[in-house]
Design a protein around this motif. Sequence first.
Motif, PDB file in Angstrom:
ATOM      1  N   ALA A 151      55.965  19.236  74.223  1.00 13.15           N
ATOM      2  CA  ALA A 151      55.760  19.257  75.676  1.00 13.15           C
ATOM      3  C   ALA A 151      56.355  20.525  76.290  1.00 13.15           C
ATOM      4  CB  ALA A 151      56.360  18.009  76.318  1.00 13.15           C
ATOM      5  N   GLU A 152      57.562  20.912  75.845  1.00  9.41           N
ATOM      6  CA  GLU A 152      58.184  22.141  76.358  1.00  9.41           C
ATOM      7  C   GLU A 152      57.344  23.373  76.034  1.00  9.41           C
ATOM      8  OE1 GLU A 152      62.145  22.469  74.857  1.00  9.41           O
ATOM      9  OE2 GLU A 152      62.796  20.571  75.752  1.00  9.41           O
ATOM     10  N   GLU A 153      56.847  23.421  74.805  1.00  4.89           N
ATOM     11  CA  GLU A 153      56.028  24.569  74.402  1.00  4.89           C
ATOM     12  C   GLU A 153      54.724  24.627  75.196  1.00  4.89           C
ATOM     13  OE1 GLU A 153      55.518  24.288  70.181  1.00  4.89           O
ATOM     14  OE2 GLU A 153      57.643  24.618  69.763  1.00  4.89           O
ATOM     15  N   VAL A 154      54.115  23.476  75.424  1.00  2.00           N
ATOM     16  CA  VAL A 154      52.870  23.443  76.194  1.00  2.00           C
ATOM     17  C   VAL A 154      53.130  23.890  77.632  1.00  2.00           C
ATOM     18  CG1 VAL A 154      51.091  21.925  77.147  1.00  2.00           C
ATOM     19  CG2 VAL A 154      51.733  21.739  74.739  1.00  2.00           C
ATOM     20  N   MET A 155      54.234  23.429  78.224  1.00  2.00           N
ATOM     21  CA  MET A 155      54.573  23.861  79.590  1.00  2.00           C
ATOM     22  C   MET A 155      54.706  25.379  79.661  1.00  2.00           C
ATOM     23  SD  MET A 155      57.363  20.999  80.781  1.00  2.00           S
ATOM     24  CE  MET A 155      57.959  22.028  82.102  1.00  2.00           C
ATOM     25  N   ARG A 156      55.334  25.953  78.655  1.00  2.00           N
ATOM     26  CA  ARG A 156      55.562  27.396  78.635  1.00  2.00           C
ATOM     27  C   ARG A 156      54.265  28.164  78.391  1.00  2.00           C
ATOM     28  NH1 ARG A 156      59.093  27.370  74.828  1.00  2.00           N
ATOM     29  NH2 ARG A 156      57.741  28.001  73.143  1.00  2.00           N
ATOM     30  N   GLU A 157      53.466  27.704  77.419  1.00  2.00           N
ATOM     31  CA  GLU A 157      52.259  28.441  77.047  1.00  2.00           C
ATOM     32  C   GLU A 157      51.095  28.215  78.012  1.00  2.00           C
ATOM     33  OE1 GLU A 157      52.055  30.761  74.632  1.00  2.00           O
ATOM     34  OE2 GLU A 157      54.198  30.442  74.390  1.00  2.00           O
ATOM     35  N   ALA A 158      51.084  27.113  78.732  1.00  2.00           N
ATOM     36  CA  ALA A 158      49.975  26.816  79.647  1.00  2.00           C
ATOM     37  C   ALA A 158      49.920  27.789  80.813  1.00  2.00           C
ATOM     38  CB  ALA A 158      50.085  25.383  80.163  1.00  2.00           C
ATOM     39  N   VAL A 159      51.044  28.376  81.175  1.00  2.00           N
ATOM     40  CA  VAL A 159      51.060  29.310  82.310  1.00  2.00           C
ATOM     41  C   VAL A 159      51.007  30.767  81.869  1.00  2.00           C
ATOM     42  CG1 VAL A 159      52.219  27.701  83.870  1.00  2.00           C
ATOM     43  CG2 VAL A 159      53.591  29.225  82.449  1.00  2.00           C
ATOM     44  N   ARG A 160      51.156  31.010  80.586  1.00  2.00           N
ATOM     45  CA  ARG A 160      51.143  32.392  80.094  1.00  2.00           C
ATOM     46  C   ARG A 160      49.830  33.108  80.389  1.00  2.00           C
ATOM     47  NH1 ARG A 160      54.768  34.715  76.628  1.00  2.00           N
ATOM     48  NH2 ARG A 160      55.539  32.669  76.045  1.00  2.00           N
ATOM     49  N   PRO A 161      48.646  32.465  80.231  1.00  2.00           N
ATOM     50  CA  PRO A 161      47.408  33.170  80.578  1.00  2.00           C
ATOM     51  C   PRO A 161      47.324  33.591  82.043  1.00  2.00           C
ATOM     52  CG  PRO A 161      46.919  31.223  79.260  1.00  2.00           C
ATOM     53  CD  PRO A 161      48.365  31.166  79.614  1.00  2.00           C
ATOM     54  N   MET A 162      48.122  32.948  82.901  1.00  2.00           N
ATOM     55  CA  MET A 162      48.118  33.267  84.324  1.00  2.00           C
ATOM     56  C   MET A 162      49.158  34.321  84.679  1.00  2.00           C
ATOM     57  SD  MET A 162      47.594  29.369  85.612  1.00  2.00           S
ATOM     58  CE  MET A 162      47.123  29.806  87.266  1.00  2.00           C
ATOM     59  N   GLY A 163      49.792  34.892  83.665  1.00  2.00           N
ATOM     60  CA  GLY A 163      50.751  35.968  83.898  1.00  2.00           C
ATOM     61  C   GLY A 163      52.171  35.506  84.145  1.00  2.00           C
ATOM     62  N   ILE A 164      52.470  34.239  83.910  1.00  2.00           N
ATOM     63  CA  ILE A 164      53.832  33.726  84.094  1.00  2.00           C
ATOM     64  C   ILE A 164      54.477  33.640  82.717  1.00  2.00           C
ATOM     65  CG2 ILE A 164      55.243  31.811  84.931  1.00  2.00           C
ATOM     66  CD1 ILE A 164      52.917  31.123  86.820  1.00  2.00           C
ATOM     67  N   GLU A 165      55.488  34.460  82.496  1.00  2.00           N
ATOM     68  CA  GLU A 165      56.160  34.523  81.202  1.00  2.00           C
ATOM     69  C   GLU A 165      57.452  33.706  81.262  1.00  2.00           C
ATOM     70  OE1 GLU A 165      55.148  36.138  78.392  1.00  2.00           O
ATOM     71  OE2 GLU A 165      53.302  36.808  79.356  1.00  2.00           O
ATOM     72  N   ILE A 166      57.478  32.612  80.549  1.00  2.00           N
ATOM     73  CA  ILE A 166      58.662  31.750  80.481  1.00  2.00           C
ATOM     74  C   ILE A 166      59.314  31.986  79.130  1.00  2.00           C
ATOM     75  CG2 ILE A 166      59.513  29.363  80.618  1.00  2.00           C
ATOM     76  CD1 ILE A 166      58.084  30.161  83.158  1.00  2.00           C
TER      77      ILE A 166
END
Length: 200
Positions: A151-166
């Motif tokens: 779940a943590e990885e999905v939260m982080r990777e789901a926003v990466r295509p939108m330019g949000i780097e967590i």
Amino acid sequence: MSAAAAPAGDAPAKKGSKKLIIIIAAVVLLLVVGGGAALFLMKKNAAAEGDEADADGAHAPAAAHAPAPKPRKHDSAHPPTYVALDPFVVNLADRDSERYAQIGMTLEVDDPKFAEEMKGYMPAIRNAVLMILAHKTSTELLEREGKEKLAEEVMREAVRPMGIEIDADEPDDTGGKKKRRRAPVYNPVQQVHFSAFIIQ
């Protein structure tokens, strides 16, 4: 004699009417000057308040670099927004046997506008989630800790295509606690909810 007395009586009446006109003109002039002074003072106070607001606004760009606000608590006035992902069916990374997972997920986001924006990036988001799942083993996913990590990885990777780097948490050498490399970035995806989790 009465004819001569009449012109003498008209003279005081004319003087009285001139005095009345002068008094009225003075009162009007006083009102105009007083109103102008009041308007000037009100504009001056408004300008002073505007300068204070500008001074406060000068700090606004610095505040933009500050950590984002914590997510709001859910209440009935502001229900959360959910983005359901189509179910994922993926072969797992087990070496000893062919195993696959069928997983349904729903992302909880903090803003309906962000949810709408995510729909335009859905192919890239699905790709990122599939890449995460393809590297998991059935042993990892059967454990509760493995599901939480997913779940943590999905939260982080789901926003990466939108330019949000967590940044991912890193284990600390001192006691296994986690530390971050940089200041945390606010993630609009608040949680990942699993709607189906089948491993075969």
